[in-house]
Design a protein around this motif. Structure first.
Motif, PDB file in Angstrom:
ATOM      1  N   THR A  91      10.639  13.241   0.722  1.00  0.00           N
ATOM      2  CA  THR A  91      11.247  13.505  -0.574  1.00  0.00           C
ATOM      3  C   THR A  91      11.889  14.887  -0.591  1.00  0.00           C
ATOM      4  OG1 THR A  91       9.316  14.585  -1.562  1.00  0.00           O
ATOM      5  CG2 THR A  91       9.372  12.164  -1.597  1.00  0.00           C
ATOM      6  N   GLY A  92      12.422  15.259  -1.746  1.00  0.00           N
ATOM      7  CA  GLY A  92      12.861  16.624  -1.942  1.00  0.00           C
ATOM      8  C   GLY A  92      11.665  17.546  -2.070  1.00  0.00           C
ATOM      9  N   CYS A  93      11.868  18.736  -2.568  1.00  0.00           N
ATOM     10  CA  CYS A  93      10.806  19.737  -2.650  1.00  0.00           C
ATOM     11  C   CYS A  93       9.855  19.410  -3.810  1.00  0.00           C
ATOM     12  CB  CYS A  93      11.425  21.115  -2.842  1.00  0.00           C
ATOM     13  SG  CYS A  93      10.223  22.461  -2.742  1.00  0.00           S
ATOM     14  N   ILE A  94       8.736  18.761  -3.484  1.00  0.00           N
ATOM     15  CA  ILE A  94       7.749  18.353  -4.479  1.00  0.00           C
ATOM     16  C   ILE A  94       6.393  18.916  -4.077  1.00  0.00           C
ATOM     17  CG2 ILE A  94       6.611  16.402  -5.611  1.00  0.00           C
ATOM     18  CD1 ILE A  94       9.037  14.699  -4.973  1.00  0.00           C
ATOM     19  N   SER A  95       5.686  19.488  -5.033  1.00  0.00           N
ATOM     20  CA  SER A  95       4.349  20.022  -4.756  1.00  0.00           C
ATOM     21  C   SER A  95       3.353  18.874  -4.602  1.00  0.00           C
ATOM     22  CB  SER A  95       3.894  20.940  -5.896  1.00  0.00           C
ATOM     23  OG  SER A  95       3.664  20.174  -7.081  1.00  0.00           O
ATOM     24  N   TRP A 140       0.857  -1.191   0.000  1.00  0.00           N
ATOM     25  CA  TRP A 140       0.000   0.000   0.000  1.00  0.00           C
ATOM     26  C   TRP A 140       0.887   1.233   0.000  1.00  0.00           C
ATOM     27  CZ3 TRP A 140      -0.227   3.847   3.796  1.00  0.00           C
ATOM     28  CH2 TRP A 140      -1.286   4.753   3.695  1.00  0.00           C
ATOM     29  N   VAL A 141       0.577   2.171  -0.893  1.00  0.00           N
ATOM     30  CA  VAL A 141       1.377   3.387  -1.048  1.00  0.00           C
ATOM     31  C   VAL A 141       0.504   4.616  -0.844  1.00  0.00           C
ATOM     32  CG1 VAL A 141       2.617   4.810  -2.732  1.00  0.00           C
ATOM     33  CG2 VAL A 141       3.055   2.334  -2.617  1.00  0.00           C
ATOM     34  N   SER A 142       0.984   5.558  -0.034  1.00  0.00           N
ATOM     35  CA  SER A 142       0.310   6.839   0.166  1.00  0.00           C
ATOM     36  C   SER A 142       1.253   7.956  -0.254  1.00  0.00           C
ATOM     37  CB  SER A 142      -0.086   7.013   1.642  1.00  0.00           C
ATOM     38  OG  SER A 142      -0.602   8.307   1.890  1.00  0.00           O
ATOM     39  N   LEU A 143       0.887   8.643  -1.336  1.00  0.00           N
ATOM     40  CA  LEU A 143       1.644   9.799  -1.805  1.00  0.00           C
ATOM     41  C   LEU A 143       0.931  11.059  -1.341  1.00  0.00           C
ATOM     42  CD1 LEU A 143       2.326   8.681  -5.492  1.00  0.00           C
ATOM     43  CD2 LEU A 143       3.773   8.309  -3.471  1.00  0.00           C
ATOM     44  N   ASP A 168      10.643   4.991  -7.220  1.00  0.00           N
ATOM     45  CA  ASP A 168      10.638   4.492  -5.847  1.00  0.00           C
ATOM     46  C   ASP A 168       9.395   3.648  -5.576  1.00  0.00           C
ATOM     47  OD1 ASP A 168      11.992   4.177  -3.480  1.00  0.00           O
ATOM     48  OD2 ASP A 168      11.341   6.070  -2.605  1.00  0.00           O
ATOM     49  N   VAL A 169       8.259   4.115  -6.078  1.00  0.00           N
ATOM     50  CA  VAL A 169       7.014   3.369  -5.894  1.00  0.00           C
ATOM     51  C   VAL A 169       7.080   2.018  -6.601  1.00  0.00           C
ATOM     52  CG1 VAL A 169       4.551   3.324  -6.489  1.00  0.00           C
ATOM     53  CG2 VAL A 169       5.554   5.390  -5.517  1.00  0.00           C
ATOM     54  N   ARG A 170       7.588   2.004  -7.823  1.00  0.00           N
ATOM     55  CA  ARG A 170       7.681   0.747  -8.560  1.00  0.00           C
ATOM     56  C   ARG A 170       8.610  -0.238  -7.859  1.00  0.00           C
ATOM     57  NH1 ARG A 170       8.504   4.400 -12.592  1.00  0.00           N
ATOM     58  NH2 ARG A 170      10.464   3.458 -13.354  1.00  0.00           N
ATOM     59  N   THR A 171       9.676   0.278  -7.297  1.00  0.00           N
ATOM     60  CA  THR A 171      10.599  -0.591  -6.540  1.00  0.00           C
ATOM     61  C   THR A 171       9.908  -1.139  -5.289  1.00  0.00           C
ATOM     62  OG1 THR A 171      12.526   0.659  -7.310  1.00  0.00           O
ATOM     63  CG2 THR A 171      12.810  -0.680  -5.340  1.00  0.00           C
ATOM     64  N   PHE A 172       9.135  -0.291  -4.624  1.00  0.00           N
ATOM     65  CA  PHE A 172       8.476  -0.684  -3.382  1.00  0.00           C
ATOM     66  C   PHE A 172       7.469  -1.811  -3.613  1.00  0.00           C
ATOM     67  CE2 PHE A 172       5.101  -0.116  -0.169  1.00  0.00           C
ATOM     68  CZ  PHE A 172       5.846  -0.219   0.998  1.00  0.00           C
ATOM     69  N   VAL A 173       6.735  -1.752  -4.708  1.00  0.00           N
ATOM     70  CA  VAL A 173       5.665  -2.748  -4.941  1.00  0.00           C
ATOM     71  C   VAL A 173       6.147  -3.962  -5.709  1.00  0.00           C
ATOM     72  CG1 VAL A 173       3.910  -0.935  -4.924  1.00  0.00           C
ATOM     73  CG2 VAL A 173       4.808  -1.740  -7.123  1.00  0.00           C
ATOM     74  N   SER A 198       6.437  15.603   1.457  1.00  0.00           N
ATOM     75  CA  SER A 198       7.366  16.694   1.187  1.00  0.00           C
ATOM     76  C   SER A 198       6.971  17.941   1.975  1.00  0.00           C
ATOM     77  CB  SER A 198       7.361  17.022  -0.312  1.00  0.00           C
ATOM     78  OG  SER A 198       8.046  18.231  -0.564  1.00  0.00           O
ATOM     79  N   THR A 199       7.969  18.662   2.459  1.00  0.00           N
ATOM     80  CA  THR A 199       7.695  19.925   3.168  1.00  0.00           C
ATOM     81  C   THR A 199       7.221  21.008   2.194  1.00  0.00           C
ATOM     82  OG1 THR A 199      10.030  20.559   2.992  1.00  0.00           O
ATOM     83  CG2 THR A 199       9.340  19.436   5.008  1.00  0.00           C
ATOM     84  N   CYS A 200       7.356  20.767   0.895  1.00  0.00           N
ATOM     85  CA  CYS A 200       6.895  21.727  -0.121  1.00  0.00           C
ATOM     86  C   CYS A 200       5.504  21.388  -0.634  1.00  0.00           C
ATOM     87  CB  CYS A 200       7.871  21.755  -1.296  1.00  0.00           C
ATOM     88  SG  CYS A 200       9.542  22.299  -0.892  1.00  0.00           S
ATOM     89  N   ASP A 201       4.830  20.444  -0.002  1.00  0.00           N
ATOM     90  CA  ASP A 201       3.528  19.976  -0.480  1.00  0.00           C
ATOM     91  C   ASP A 201       2.542  21.127  -0.683  1.00  0.00           C
ATOM     92  OD1 ASP A 201       0.720  19.010  -0.248  1.00  0.00           O
ATOM     93  OD2 ASP A 201       1.641  17.046  -0.004  1.00  0.00           O
ATOM     94  N   GLY A 202       2.322  21.913   0.361  1.00  0.00           N
ATOM     95  CA  GLY A 202       1.446  23.075   0.273  1.00  0.00           C
ATOM     96  C   GLY A 202      -0.026  22.777   0.476  1.00  0.00           C
ATOM     97  N   THR A 203      -0.441  21.535   0.304  1.00  0.00           N
ATOM     98  CA  THR A 203      -1.854  21.159   0.501  1.00  0.00           C
ATOM     99  C   THR A 203      -2.050  20.349   1.769  1.00  0.00           C
ATOM    100  OG1 THR A 203      -2.314  21.201  -1.881  1.00  0.00           O
ATOM    101  CG2 THR A 203      -3.801  19.892  -0.517  1.00  0.00           C
ATOM    102  N   ILE A 204      -1.093  19.495   2.074  1.00  0.00           N
ATOM    103  CA  ILE A 204      -1.165  18.711   3.305  1.00  0.00           C
ATOM    104  C   ILE A 204      -0.454  19.504   4.397  1.00  0.00           C
ATOM    105  CG2 ILE A 204      -0.624  16.524   4.415  1.00  0.00           C
ATOM    106  CD1 ILE A 204      -2.650  16.411   2.077  1.00  0.00           C
ATOM    107  N   ASN A 205      -1.242  20.028   5.328  1.00  0.00           N
ATOM    108  CA  ASN A 205      -0.735  20.851   6.424  1.00  0.00           C
ATOM    109  C   ASN A 205      -1.190  20.281   7.765  1.00  0.00           C
ATOM    110  OD1 ASN A 205       0.397  23.009   4.732  1.00  0.00           O
ATOM    111  ND2 ASN A 205      -1.722  23.420   4.193  1.00  0.00           N
ATOM    112  N   PRO A 206      -0.270  19.849   8.619  1.00  0.00           N
ATOM    113  CA  PRO A 206       1.179  19.878   8.438  1.00  0.00           C
ATOM    114  C   PRO A 206       1.639  18.808   7.441  1.00  0.00           C
ATOM    115  CG  PRO A 206       0.634  18.746  10.471  1.00  0.00           C
ATOM    116  CD  PRO A 206      -0.659  19.314   9.944  1.00  0.00           C
TER     117      PRO A 206
END
Length: 221
Positions: free
Chosen positions: A198-202, A125-128, A215-220, A176-184
């Motif tokens: 991750t790095g800075c990803i919206s 199960w993956v949550s992005l 990364d997701v493909r490797t995980f599953v 990501s800390t750059c998400d902007g929608t998921i707070n915190p």
């Protein structure tokens, strides 16, 4: 003797016929993957990532981008997801599926895993960028699903009570800390999961980022 020979022939014919009529569906080469979009999203959100999976050898039959009504309660969506999983398992002959989610898709799928028997049918199960512990962004929306996403909601309190990653399913989150929608931003983290900052990803960037996709493909796998 002639009667005995006829009996043996008939028995052999019946034994030969039985596997043909009772044969299960052919098992898939990979665990089938079901992609679950977020609030106000659609199956087309996954076009880039599905293209990456196909490039890695997955077939159309092994990849399902699912559309659902994002305004309804996440509990209702979880029940609908349960039927989708059963349908994919029946069509592919696979023992389990993998579920890859974006944003709110992480909530209804986790409800399915924890309360509707999904942990027995989901391998990975993956949550992005999932609001797994709530987001202030949901305060400005009044759909039933948005109420679910608010920190401290009855839905999230129940979902996160006790074991946050039950069963034998492998749980993974990316945030990501750059998400902007998921707070915190670290709301995505699930106890017991492999949690990756991750790095800075919206917020929407998670759907198209090449590094996240790999990364997701490797995980599953």
């Amino acid at each position: 003797m002639r009667g005995k020979r006829l009996f043996v022939t008939a028995a052999l014919t019946a034994a030969t016929a039985l596997p043909l009529t009772a044969a299960p569906a052919t098992a898939a080469a990979h665990d089938p993957v079901i992609f679950v979009h977020g609030w106000n999203g659609s199956a087309s959100n996954w076009n880039d990532m599905i293209g990456d999976f196909k490039a890695d050898g997955y077939t159309d039959d092994e990849l399902t981008a699912w559309n659902y009504n994002t305004a309804q309660s996440n509990k209702t969506t979880a029940e609908e997801l349960s039927a989708v999983v059963d349908d994919v398992l029946a069509k592919t002959g696979a023992a389990k599926v993998d579920i890859v989610t974006h944003s709110m898709g992480g909530l209804n799928s986790r409800w399915y895993l924890k309360f509707l028997g999904g942990a027995d049918k989901v391998d990975d199960w993956v949550s992005l960028a999932g609001p797994n512990h709530g987001t202030t962004s949901a305060d400005a929306c009044f759909d039933a699903s948005c109420t679910d996403m608010r920190a401290g909601s009855e839905f999230l309190t129940t979902l996160n009570d006790g074991d946050e990653s039950p069963g034998a399913t492998n749980y993974g989150t990316w945030w990501s800390t750059c998400d902007g929608t998921i707070n915190p931003a670290d709301s995505t983290i699930v106890s017991g999961a492999r949690n990756t900052q991750t790095g800075c990803i919206s917020h929407l960037g998670f759907l198209t980022d090449d590094g996240v996709s790999q990364d997701v493909r490797t995980f599953v796998s």
